[in-house]
Design an enzyme around this catalytic site. Structure first.
Site, PDB file in Angstrom:
ATOM      1  N   CYS A  33      12.665   4.409   3.054  1.00  0.00           N
ATOM      2  CA  CYS A  33      11.571   3.574   2.543  1.00  0.00           C
ATOM      3  C   CYS A  33      10.961   2.638   3.591  1.00  0.00           C
ATOM      4  O   CYS A  33       9.732   2.611   3.725  1.00  0.00           O
ATOM      5  CB  CYS A  33      12.033   2.771   1.335  1.00  0.00           C
ATOM      6  SG  CYS A  33      13.465   3.404   0.487  1.00  0.00           S
ATOM      7  N   ARG A  48      25.059   7.356   5.227  1.00  0.00           N
ATOM      8  CA  ARG A  48      25.614   6.324   4.353  1.00  0.00           C
ATOM      9  C   ARG A  48      27.127   6.436   4.399  1.00  0.00           C
ATOM     10  O   ARG A  48      27.668   7.512   4.135  1.00  0.00           O
ATOM     11  CB  ARG A  48      25.139   6.527   2.911  1.00  0.00           C
ATOM     12  CG  ARG A  48      23.651   6.375   2.754  1.00  0.00           C
ATOM     13  CD  ARG A  48      23.210   6.643   1.325  1.00  0.00           C
ATOM     14  NE  ARG A  48      21.757   6.642   1.240  1.00  0.00           N
ATOM     15  CZ  ARG A  48      21.068   6.956   0.144  1.00  0.00           C
ATOM     16  NH1 ARG A  48      21.726   7.272  -0.955  1.00  0.00           N
ATOM     17  NH2 ARG A  48      19.759   6.937   0.145  1.00  0.00           N
ATOM     18  N   GLN A 100      17.161  13.892   2.748  1.00  0.00           N
ATOM     19  CA  GLN A 100      16.449  13.763   1.480  1.00  0.00           C
ATOM     20  C   GLN A 100      15.074  14.402   1.589  1.00  0.00           C
ATOM     21  O   GLN A 100      14.431  14.281   2.625  1.00  0.00           O
ATOM     22  CB  GLN A 100      16.250  12.282   1.140  1.00  0.00           C
ATOM     23  CG  GLN A 100      17.519  11.545   0.813  1.00  0.00           C
ATOM     24  CD  GLN A 100      17.226  10.093   0.491  1.00  0.00           C
ATOM     25  OE1 GLN A 100      16.653   9.371   1.288  1.00  0.00           O
ATOM     26  NE2 GLN A 100      17.614   9.657  -0.689  1.00  0.00           N
ATOM     27  N   ASP A 158      12.333  13.255   0.668  1.00  0.00           N
ATOM     28  CA  ASP A 158      12.008  11.915   0.202  1.00  0.00           C
ATOM     29  C   ASP A 158      10.513  11.639   0.313  1.00  0.00           C
ATOM     30  O   ASP A 158       9.879  12.017   1.291  1.00  0.00           O
ATOM     31  CB  ASP A 158      12.767  10.915   1.085  1.00  0.00           C
ATOM     32  CG  ASP A 158      12.946   9.567   0.408  1.00  0.00           C
ATOM     33  OD1 ASP A 158      12.572   9.453  -0.771  1.00  0.00           O
ATOM     34  OD2 ASP A 158      13.466   8.650   1.065  1.00  0.00           O
ATOM     35  N   HIS A 209       7.372   8.548  -0.765  1.00  0.00           N
ATOM     36  CA  HIS A 209       6.986   7.284  -1.364  1.00  0.00           C
ATOM     37  C   HIS A 209       5.508   7.338  -1.694  1.00  0.00           C
ATOM     38  O   HIS A 209       4.697   7.722  -0.858  1.00  0.00           O
ATOM     39  CB  HIS A 209       7.307   6.127  -0.418  1.00  0.00           C
ATOM     40  CG  HIS A 209       8.782   5.979  -0.222  1.00  0.00           C
ATOM     41  ND1 HIS A 209       9.466   6.605   0.785  1.00  0.00           N
ATOM     42  CD2 HIS A 209       9.708   5.329  -0.962  1.00  0.00           C
ATOM     43  CE1 HIS A 209      10.761   6.332   0.665  1.00  0.00           C
ATOM     44  NE2 HIS A 209      10.938   5.565  -0.377  1.00  0.00           N
ATOM     45  N   LYS A 220      13.609   3.633 -13.816  1.00  0.00           N
ATOM     46  CA  LYS A 220      13.682   4.922 -13.124  1.00  0.00           C
ATOM     47  C   LYS A 220      13.944   6.076 -14.084  1.00  0.00           C
ATOM     48  O   LYS A 220      14.379   5.875 -15.211  1.00  0.00           O
ATOM     49  CB  LYS A 220      14.765   4.885 -12.063  1.00  0.00           C
ATOM     50  CG  LYS A 220      16.150   4.677 -12.636  1.00  0.00           C
ATOM     51  CD  LYS A 220      17.223   4.860 -11.576  1.00  0.00           C
ATOM     52  CE  LYS A 220      18.592   4.652 -12.178  1.00  0.00           C
ATOM     53  NZ  LYS A 220      19.687   5.008 -11.325  1.00  0.00           N
ATOM     54  N   HIS A 234       9.450   5.546  -5.435  1.00  0.00           N
ATOM     55  CA  HIS A 234      10.369   6.330  -4.603  1.00  0.00           C
ATOM     56  C   HIS A 234      10.695   7.590  -5.386  1.00  0.00           C
ATOM     57  O   HIS A 234      10.958   7.515  -6.582  1.00  0.00           O
ATOM     58  CB  HIS A 234      11.709   5.622  -4.385  1.00  0.00           C
ATOM     59  CG  HIS A 234      11.617   4.219  -3.908  1.00  0.00           C
ATOM     60  ND1 HIS A 234      11.958   3.858  -2.634  1.00  0.00           N
ATOM     61  CD2 HIS A 234      11.247   3.072  -4.541  1.00  0.00           C
ATOM     62  CE1 HIS A 234      11.818   2.545  -2.504  1.00  0.00           C
ATOM     63  NE2 HIS A 234      11.388   2.053  -3.637  1.00  0.00           N
TER      64      HIS A 234
HETATM   65 ZN   LIG Z   1      12.718   4.969  -1.082  1.00  0.00          ZN
END
Ligand SMILES: [Zn+2]
Ligand SMILES: [Zn+2]
Length: 641
Positions: free
Chosen positions: A335, A364, A382, A384, A386, A465, A511
């Site tokens: 992010c 992580r 990910q 991922d 945004h 979410k 996200h």
């Molecule tokens: Zn994010």
């Protein structure tokens, strides 16, 4: 006092009454089939008195709420059995909660190590306890007396637990000679549920802390019906065969070197082929849904992570590195990087929504004990993205994401359901904004017809979410995609856009990840397909097998022809018998084996053996190429690029 039942009827009692009595009054059958009750929404023992006005629902043994009650009761029965076998004076009890699909209990047993073989012995004793049909009774003690009792019984772990309970009084449950500290509820007697199985035994540190003693944990499960237990055990058996930790190395997809890179999978060429296919599919769909692909650094200055809040809230899970006296963090999330891109130039309301997408590699830290193949790792990628948008665009954007998920998951034959998590007590932002955002998520789910449940108060403190749970071929559910609204990060990073009237406004940030972690999704796919991937994903789609050395040249021609047509093909001309090579390729789960001998060379046609063991003869090569090509592109028949 007045007790209101689910059908709206009200019963009046003097003094006190138990749910069991009420069930019996309604019918003998209901009483026999009941496991407990919900009293004002709280789980309650069948035999625990009620002396206040309330709403009451009797929980039947086959109601979903009963699972918790009878499985937890079964964990007490197991603990009682263990104490009988190993001697009360030798067994110190840890905790014995229910978990998804079962229960466990932790034991500290002097001078004895429980093995898988011992489980049978424990099961036998449990059956005896069930047959004894011991009454399970609840009693309460003031805290100091409770501690006294547990000290007398030589249960130091329980003493530790009681000392941390804030309440004045502590509840216990007693069945026969066995007494346990417990919040409950429990079944009224040990004879009420019979269908159980002990599954495994492993080590577990007291309270999950490596500095504490290692206890022995026995896992088990229980069901209200025999056939439910049987089909669950069958599923476990099937899952064992499909275990990706076994199939991964066996099919040369990946391995993990726990010595130098625990929790960090190493992908072999075959595995990488599959990951690349998954990424290519994802890239195509991201393009279709209007995303722009970006790339951000793996390592960035600590100040970025202080600003994002990760430093305060996530530091323990992050990796760090230092150079020239500056601390850098290895990114645990993408992010902040995407926010830097947003801030790179001024944004007008007309530019929104901005959808930034990245295959973002994150690290992580996870404790060694919880690592699990590709499913629980320390680094992953990910898919991922945004989305930065205006408030009035939330519904459309979220709906768009749900459609995207729908299209992506349909490729793999997964069905799925969603959970909508709403505002927790501790939250940031005003309630009106939360309400708007939650309604937006709900509308998107309703519009796309995705089945969902609401998890009240389960959202993150910075926004509501949606989580998506896919169901695999043997009925297990895996949480993969998430869509998360965020009111916090835009504040923290002070990102804005210029509205039509010239005022500066805050965009909303969404996200979302759809595979979630690509590597984890890969792990799920390995188990879902049991390693027999559909042709488009199979790392080797066809293998050419000459029956003997004499036909190697001809086999090579075929190999080249298939390769030219974009089919992932191998030539297996090893100096081994044909039978051996067929078996090996079958174990590799290659969809098609092309067997080449005299007849094939003469006619120019091919003989095929599928991985299911079906033989096909006299096939024209071009027909085969068409068939495989069709199977490779069949994934796109459900898609519309
Ligand atoms: Zn994010
Ligand atoms: Zn209990």
């Amino acid at each position: 006092m007045e007790i209101k039942l689910p059908d709206g009827s009200v019963r009046r009692y003097e003094g006190s009454v138990t749910p069991g009595q009420i069930a019996k009054e309604i019918s003998e059958g209901l009483w026999r089939n009941s496991a407990g009750a919900l009293v004002n929404g709280q789980l309650w023992d069948l035999e625990r008195p009620i002396d206040f006005d309330c709403e009451l629902k009797i929980i039947k043994l086959d109601d979903p709420e009963a699972v918790e009650i009878y499985r937890h009761t079964m964990s007490h029965i197991m603990a009682q059995a263990v104490m009988r076998i190993y001697g009360e004076e030798n067994v110190k009890l840890g905790i014995g909660p229910t978990i998804e699909n079962g229960f466990y209990y932790d034991f500290d047993i002097a001078n004895a190590k429980i093995t898988e073989e011992d489980l049978e012995k424990i099961e036998e004793e449990m059956k005896k306890i069930i047959k004894e049909d011991l009454k399970i009774e609840r009693f309460e003690l003031p805290k100091d007396e409770a501690i006294e009792l547990m000290k007398r019984k030589n249960q130091p772990y329980k003493v530790e637990l009681i000392e941390e309970i804030p309440d004045e009084k502590v509840s216990f449950y007693k069945q026969g000679e066995f007494v346990d500290l417990c919040r409950g509820p429990h079944l009224p007697s040990t004879g009420k549920v019979k269908h159980f199985k002990l599954l495994s035994v492993s080590g577990a540190y007291w309270r999950g802390n490596e500095k504490n003693p290692m206890l022995q944990r026995i896992y088990g499960t229980a069901f209200s019906k025999k056939d439910e237990l049987e089909s669950y055990l069958k599923m476990l058996e099937e899952a064992k065969k499909r275990d990706h930790r076994k199939l991964g190395p066996q099919l040369e997809l990946f391995f993990i070197n726990t010595d130098v890179a625990a929790g960090m999978p190493i992908f072999l060429p075959y595995g990488m082929t599959i990951l690349k296919e998954l990424m290519e599919l994802s890239r195509k769909l991201h393009k279709k849904y209007g995303y722009k692909e970006v790339g951000t650094p793996l390592i960035m200055h600590e100040k970025l992570w202080r600003q994002s809040g990760h430093w305060d809230h996530y530091k323990n899970n992050m990796y760090f590195t230092e150079k020239e006296e500056v601390t850098y963090a290895v990114k645990p999330m993408n992010c902040p990087g995407h926010i830097l891109i947003y801030k790179n130039k001024p944004v007008s309301y007309k530019d929104l929504p901005i959808r930034l997408f990245e295959f973002g590699r994150v690290h992580r830290y996870e404790r060694g004990g919880v690592l699990h193949g590709l499913l629980r790792v320390r680094t992953f990628t990910q898919d991922d993205a945004h989305i930065f948008c205006r408030e009035d665009q939330i519904v459309e954007e979220v709906t768009n994401v749900v459609r995207f998920i729908n299209e992506l998951y349909s490729v793999f034959g997964f069905t799925y359901r969603a959970t909508l998590s709403t505002m927790p007590e501790d939250h940031m932002g005003d309630e009106a904004t939360w309400e708007k955002a939650t309604v937006a998520l709900r509308n998107a789910l309703e519009e796309t017809g995705v089945p969902f449940v609401v998890a009240e108060g389960e959202g993150a403190f910075y926004g509501p979410k949606i989580d998506f749970h896919v169901r695999d071929v043997i009925g297990r559910e895996w949480q993969c995609a998430t869509i998360q609204l965020d009111f916090q990060m835009p504040e923290r990073f002070d990102i804005t856009y210029k509205d039509a009237d010239g005022t500066e406004r805050r965009p909303v940030m969404i996200h979302r990840a759809l595979y979630g972690s690509i590597e984890r999704f890969f792990g799920i796919l390995i188990e879902h397909f049991a390693g027999a991937f559909p042709t488009w994903l199979a790392p080797v789609q066809a293998v050419v097998l000459p029956v003997s050395e004499k036909y190697v040249d001809y086999a090579r021609n075929l190999y080249e022809e298939l390769d030219k047509n974009g089919i992932r093909v191998e030539l297996d001309d090893r100096n081994e018998t044909l039978g051996y090579r067929i078996r090996e390729n079958q174990l590799k789960k290659v969809p098609y084996m092309i067997i080449v001998g005299e007849k094939e060379k003469e006619t120019g046609k091919i003989s095929l053996r599928t991985r299911e063991g079906k033989d096909l003869h006299d096939i024209e090569l071009k027909d085969f190429v068409e068939k495989v090509k069709h199977e490779i592109f069949v994934k796109s028949s459900t898609l519309s690029f």
